[in-house]
Design a protein around this motif. Structure first.
Motif, mmCIF file in Angstrom:
data_model
loop_
_atom_site.group_PDB
_atom_site.id
_atom_site.type_symbol
_atom_site.label_atom_id
_atom_site.label_comp_id
_atom_site.label_asym_id
_atom_site.label_seq_id
_atom_site.Cartn_x
_atom_site.Cartn_y
_atom_site.Cartn_z
ATOM 1 N N LYS A 1 37.972 -28.298 -14.611
ATOM 2 C CA LYS A 1 37.231 -27.955 -15.810
ATOM 3 C C LYS A 1 36.109 -28.877 -15.982
ATOM 4 C CE LYS A 1 37.998 -26.935 -20.730
ATOM 5 N NZ LYS A 1 38.666 -27.255 -21.643
ATOM 6 N N GLY A 2 36.128 -30.012 -15.747
ATOM 7 C CA GLY A 2 35.057 -31.029 -16.093
ATOM 8 C C GLY A 2 33.891 -30.565 -14.950
ATOM 9 N N ALA A 3 34.398 -30.261 -13.863
ATOM 10 C CA ALA A 3 33.317 -30.215 -12.804
ATOM 11 C C ALA A 3 32.277 -28.594 -13.080
ATOM 12 C CB ALA A 3 34.036 -29.720 -11.361
ATOM 13 N N ARG A 4 33.023 -27.964 -13.863
ATOM 14 C CA ARG A 4 32.364 -26.605 -14.424
ATOM 15 C C ARG A 4 31.686 -26.785 -15.303
ATOM 16 N NH1 ARG A 4 37.828 -23.289 -12.644
ATOM 17 N NH2 ARG A 4 37.270 -22.766 -10.549
ATOM 18 N N MET B 1 44.409 -32.580 -12.386
ATOM 19 C CA MET B 1 43.596 -31.841 -11.254
ATOM 20 C C MET B 1 42.956 -30.726 -12.228
ATOM 21 S SD MET B 1 42.888 -32.469 -8.012
ATOM 22 C CE MET B 1 44.464 -33.029 -7.239
ATOM 23 N N ARG B 2 43.488 -30.059 -13.014
ATOM 24 C CA ARG B 2 43.076 -29.107 -13.512
ATOM 25 C C ARG B 2 41.807 -29.441 -14.707
ATOM 26 N NH1 ARG B 2 48.144 -27.886 -12.925
ATOM 27 N NH2 ARG B 2 48.870 -26.141 -11.691
ATOM 28 N N GLY C 1 25.525 -27.423 -12.081
ATOM 29 C CA GLY C 1 24.556 -27.732 -11.114
ATOM 30 C C GLY C 1 25.342 -28.314 -9.838
ATOM 31 N N ALA C 2 24.672 -28.925 -9.045
ATOM 32 C CA ALA C 2 24.941 -29.309 -7.610
ATOM 33 C C ALA C 2 26.035 -30.228 -7.887
ATOM 34 C CB ALA C 2 23.724 -29.934 -6.932
ATOM 35 N N HIS C 3 26.263 -31.230 -8.788
ATOM 36 C CA HIS C 3 27.146 -32.405 -8.599
ATOM 37 C C HIS C 3 28.410 -31.730 -9.292
ATOM 38 C CE1 HIS C 3 23.519 -34.804 -8.773
ATOM 39 N NE2 HIS C 3 24.323 -35.723 -8.083
ATOM 40 N N GLY C 4 28.524 -30.868 -10.159
ATOM 41 C CA GLY C 4 29.743 -29.945 -10.332
ATOM 42 C C GLY C 4 30.151 -29.129 -9.327
ATOM 43 N N ALA C 5 29.211 -28.438 -8.617
ATOM 44 C CA ALA C 5 29.682 -27.457 -7.500
ATOM 45 C C ALA C 5 30.391 -28.421 -6.236
ATOM 46 C CB ALA C 5 28.304 -26.960 -6.656
ATOM 47 N N VAL C 6 29.903 -29.754 -6.065
ATOM 48 C CA VAL C 6 30.636 -30.656 -5.228
ATOM 49 C C VAL C 6 31.826 -31.047 -5.587
ATOM 50 C CG1 VAL C 6 30.324 -33.043 -4.044
ATOM 51 C CG2 VAL C 6 28.397 -31.647 -4.205
ATOM 52 N N LEU C 7 32.183 -31.461 -6.784
ATOM 53 C CA LEU C 7 33.448 -31.497 -7.253
ATOM 54 C C LEU C 7 34.213 -30.361 -7.174
ATOM 55 C CD1 LEU C 7 35.451 -33.840 -8.392
ATOM 56 C CD2 LEU C 7 34.466 -33.513 -10.492
ATOM 57 N N GLU C 8 33.818 -29.372 -7.596
ATOM 58 C CA GLU C 8 34.662 -28.127 -7.672
ATOM 59 C C GLU C 8 34.999 -27.747 -6.287
ATOM 60 O OE1 GLU C 8 34.166 -23.824 -9.528
ATOM 61 O OE2 GLU C 8 32.620 -25.229 -10.136
ATOM 62 N N LEU C 9 34.092 -27.772 -5.301
ATOM 63 C CA LEU C 9 34.517 -27.439 -3.892
ATOM 64 C C LEU C 9 35.674 -28.479 -3.430
ATOM 65 C CD1 LEU C 9 31.032 -26.719 -2.523
ATOM 66 C CD2 LEU C 9 32.765 -24.981 -2.849
ATOM 67 N N CYS C 10 35.396 -29.822 -3.902
ATOM 68 C CA CYS C 10 36.309 -30.900 -3.395
ATOM 69 C C CYS C 10 37.579 -30.485 -3.944
ATOM 70 C CB CYS C 10 35.692 -32.147 -3.610
ATOM 71 S SG CYS C 10 34.464 -32.742 -2.879
#
Length: 201
Positions: A6-9, A1-2, A13-22
């Motif tokens: 880290k990959g989301a960050r 998960m970690r 952009g928007a896609h990273g923010a979505v994964l980070e929020l999920c």
């Protein structure tokens, strides 16, 4: 998960923010893209999002998730879709499909492609399992995930689920999940080491 976080960050952009929020809030991607900046209650750390059946639910935003949203938006006083900072065309559910998200991760964060296969429901299930193993009540985990809890009242379409006690417990559960994510390591606890080994990413 970690590793995924880290990959989301790394994607950003928007896609990273979505994964980070999920990951941080245990929400689904269509809930993350529905967050409107003007609807966020920055003081309470929550935002209404669509729920199944036409109702709405409160999505609890722990401090890390609020920092993500503030970083993406550049302000806490903006308007428009939160993950795009209200600029440009909003992204939709089709833009955050699993295959597209994994393709972005493979390019920007190749270390994520060696993980066990994952999907958004699997991330939520892993979080729920970890919370239950650490003593959280089933009802609290279900509320944090926005799931219907047997015995609770039904919510009319268009209304927001706002039972104060349930909301407080759900917020505490999401907070506990974020504390687990921030936990740096086993520190000599074999049970904790085993739990970390079983967590995806």
């Amino acid at each position: 998960m970690r590793v995924l976080l880290k990959g989301a960050r790394t994607i950003g952009g928007a896609h990273g923010a979505v994964l980070e929020l999920c990951i941080l809030t245990m929400c689904l991607p269509w809930e993350a893209v529905a967050i409107e900046l003007a609807d966020i209650d920055w003081g309470r750390g929550c935002v209404p999002v669509p729920a199944r059946g036409g109702s709405r639910r409160l999505l609890h935003l722990p401090p890390q998730a609020m920092r993500t949203l503030a970083r993406v938006a550049g302000t806490v006083a903006g308007r428009g879709q939160a993950v795009t900072a209200g600029r440009g065309d909003p992204i939709g559910n089709r833009d955050v499909r699993l295959d597209r998200m994994q393709a972005r991760l493979a390019v920007a964060a190749p270390e994520t492609i060696v993980l066990q296969p994952w999907n958004f429901h699997g991330l939520r299930a892993a979080a729920a399992r970890e919370l239950l193993e650490r003593g959280c009540r089933h009802q609290d985990v279900a509320h944090a995930l926005g799931l219907k809890v047997p015995g609770s009242d039904t919510v009319p379409i268009g209304r927001i689920r706002t039972d104060a006690d349930d909301a407080d417990r759900a917020a505490a559960t999401v907070g506990k999940w974020n504390a687990i994510l921030a936990d740096a390591g086993p520190r000599g606890d074999p049970a904790r080491a085993e739990r970390r080994r079983r967590m995806p990413g």
